[in-house]
Design an enzyme around this catalytic site. Structure first.
Site, PDB file in Angstrom:
ATOM      1  N   ASP A  93       0.828  -1.209   0.000  1.00  0.00           N
ATOM      2  CA  ASP A  93       0.000   0.000   0.000  1.00  0.00           C
ATOM      3  C   ASP A  93       0.866   1.265   0.000  1.00  0.00           C
ATOM      4  O   ASP A  93       1.945   1.281   0.580  1.00  0.00           O
ATOM      5  CB  ASP A  93      -0.893  -0.031   1.253  1.00  0.00           C
ATOM      6  CG  ASP A  93      -2.044   0.938   1.142  1.00  0.00           C
ATOM      7  OD1 ASP A  93      -2.266   1.500   0.054  1.00  0.00           O
ATOM      8  OD2 ASP A  93      -2.738   1.137   2.162  1.00  0.00           O
ATOM      9  N   HIS A 117       2.991   3.131  -8.910  1.00  0.00           N
ATOM     10  CA  HIS A 117       2.810   1.683  -9.100  1.00  0.00           C
ATOM     11  C   HIS A 117       4.048   1.070  -9.760  1.00  0.00           C
ATOM     12  O   HIS A 117       4.475  -0.026  -9.417  1.00  0.00           O
ATOM     13  CB  HIS A 117       1.566   1.409  -9.956  1.00  0.00           C
ATOM     14  CG  HIS A 117       0.284   1.810  -9.291  1.00  0.00           C
ATOM     15  ND1 HIS A 117       0.001   1.507  -7.977  1.00  0.00           N
ATOM     16  CD2 HIS A 117      -0.802   2.494  -9.741  1.00  0.00           C
ATOM     17  CE1 HIS A 117      -1.195   1.991  -7.659  1.00  0.00           C
ATOM     18  NE2 HIS A 117      -1.700   2.595  -8.713  1.00  0.00           N
ATOM     19  N   LEU A 124      12.003 -19.276  -4.898  1.00  0.00           N
ATOM     20  CA  LEU A 124      10.824 -18.765  -4.199  1.00  0.00           C
ATOM     21  C   LEU A 124       9.566 -18.819  -5.084  1.00  0.00           C
ATOM     22  O   LEU A 124       9.640 -18.642  -6.292  1.00  0.00           O
ATOM     23  CB  LEU A 124      11.129 -17.310  -3.827  1.00  0.00           C
ATOM     24  CG  LEU A 124      10.087 -16.490  -3.099  1.00  0.00           C
ATOM     25  CD1 LEU A 124      10.785 -15.588  -2.101  1.00  0.00           C
ATOM     26  CD2 LEU A 124       9.262 -15.630  -4.039  1.00  0.00           C
TER      27      LEU A 124
HETATM   28  C1  FPP Z   1      -2.019   0.150  -3.335  1.00  0.00           C
HETATM   29  O1  FPP Z   1      -1.492   1.460  -3.301  1.00  0.00           O
HETATM   30  C2  FPP Z   1      -1.421  -0.586  -4.419  1.00  0.00           C
HETATM   31  C3  FPP Z   1      -2.100  -1.149  -5.447  1.00  0.00           C
HETATM   32  C4  FPP Z   1      -3.558  -1.111  -5.574  1.00  0.00           C
HETATM   33  C5  FPP Z   1      -1.394  -1.820  -6.541  1.00  0.00           C
HETATM   34  C6  FPP Z   1      -0.204  -2.626  -6.152  1.00  0.00           C
HETATM   35  C7  FPP Z   1       0.508  -2.934  -7.384  1.00  0.00           C
HETATM   36  C8  FPP Z   1       1.840  -2.852  -7.551  1.00  0.00           C
HETATM   37  C9  FPP Z   1       2.834  -2.542  -6.503  1.00  0.00           C
HETATM   38  C10 FPP Z   1       2.317  -3.119  -8.908  1.00  0.00           C
HETATM   39  C11 FPP Z   1       3.308  -4.200  -8.942  1.00  0.00           C
HETATM   40  C12 FPP Z   1       2.810  -5.540  -9.022  1.00  0.00           C
HETATM   41  C13 FPP Z   1       2.974  -6.351 -10.056  1.00  0.00           C
HETATM   42  C14 FPP Z   1       2.945  -7.801  -9.802  1.00  0.00           C
HETATM   43  C15 FPP Z   1       3.178  -5.869 -11.424  1.00  0.00           C
HETATM   44  P1  FPP Z   1      -2.470   2.685  -3.520  1.00  0.00           P
HETATM   45  O2  FPP Z   1      -2.548   2.977  -4.973  1.00  0.00           O
HETATM   46  O3  FPP Z   1      -3.804   2.379  -2.896  1.00  0.00           O
HETATM   47  O4  FPP Z   1      -1.730   3.806  -2.752  1.00  0.00           O
HETATM   48  P2  FPP Z   1      -2.378   4.992  -1.903  1.00  0.00           P
HETATM   49  O5  FPP Z   1      -3.114   4.324  -0.769  1.00  0.00           O
HETATM   50  O6  FPP Z   1      -1.209   5.767  -1.464  1.00  0.00           O
HETATM   51  O7  FPP Z   1      -3.289   5.744  -2.821  1.00  0.00           O
END
Ligand code: FPP
Length: 234
Positions: free
Chosen positions: A14, A31, A125
């Site tokens: 997150d 991301h 892994l």
């Molecule tokens: C939450 O942060 C994160 C996500 C919804 C996406 C997680 C995805 C990745 C880290 C991409 C990498 C993964 C792969 C396998 C390609 P948020 O967007 O909710 O952050 P915020 O709470 O600060 O808005």
């Protein structure tokens, strides 16, 4: 007594959006940085002998985000898979997914299947990527599968127990996570592995996901090792 190294760590990655905002950049930039963070940690986790990592990359609820963010996450996933396939010989990591892939575009589903095939011979892994994953959705899909088998007679009511039920979940064959890490300070599980997390230790880090590094991973593991796990006993 100190716990041994966890076999399975599950991660709620997150804070990508906030990380990007702090830099006056679009959320997709966060991301992308998050995907790089994941890769660094996977290498380290593999090196120290962690067997399974499950990450929450896209939840059943994430479809409600603006369309351009959903598209950028899907495109990032496409790129992530293409990169893995390109560099496949140098990787030790075996990848599969949890979640309902039927809602993803066909080209992405095909890519995921190729990825699973290519990586199936890897000995390192195991990375399980949560894609259109939601814990309640997973349980409902498991109940439906089980109901079908009850109706057809391949199982009977008296066969139903926790072990059998687990085998209908997407995580069939994967041990429950001993440790769940969530970054960016939020203290909730957000529909991530509700069945499997019953006895997991939960570690909340204040770092935003792109800033979560090897030192932070080791801190979380140390924290886990020092926890007193009683599983309801004394
Ligand atoms: C939450 O942060 C994160 C996500 C919804 C996406 C997680 C995805 C990745 C880290 C991409 C990498 C993964 C792969 C396998 C390609 P948020 O967007 O909710 O952050 P915020 O709470 O600060 O808005």
């Amino acid at each position: 007594m100190e716990n041994s190294l966890p076999k399975h760590i599950a991660i709620i990655m997150d804070g990508n959006g906030r990380w990007a905002k702090k830099r006056f950049m679009p959320r997709s930039f966060g991301h992308r940085a998050g995907a790089q963070t994941l890769n660094k940690l996977l290498k380290e986790a593999d090196k120290i002998g962690i067997e399974h990592i499950t990450v929450y990359a896209f939840s059943t609820e994430n479809w409600t985000r603006p369309k351009d963010e959903v598209n950028s996450l899907m495109n990032l996933l496409r790129e992530y898979i293409d990169d893995y396939i390109k560099d496949n010989e140098t990787s030790n990591i075996k990848i599969d997914s949890i979640g309902d892939l039927s809602r993803l575009d066909e080209d992405l589903r095909n890519k995921i299947n190729t990825l699973k095939e290519i990586s199936s011979c890897k000995k390192g892994l195991n990375l399980h990527i949560g894609l259109n994953y939601g814990g309640r959705d997973e349980i409902i899909r498991a109940v439906k599968k089980m109901y079908g088998e009850l109706k057809s007679g391949s199982i009977k009511e008296s066969d139903i127990n926790e072990e059998l039920f687990s085998s209908y979940l997407d995580t069939n064959g994967i041990p429950d996570p001993e440790l769940i890490i969530r970054t960016s300070g939020e203290m909730r599980l957000s529909n991530f592995l509700p069945w499997q997390s019953t006895y997991s230790e939960i570690y909340i880090s204040d770092k935003l996901w792109p800033d979560f590094n090897i030192k932070e991973l080791n801190k979380a593991i140390e924290h886990y090792k020092n926890r007193d796990r009683r599983f309801g006993g004394r």
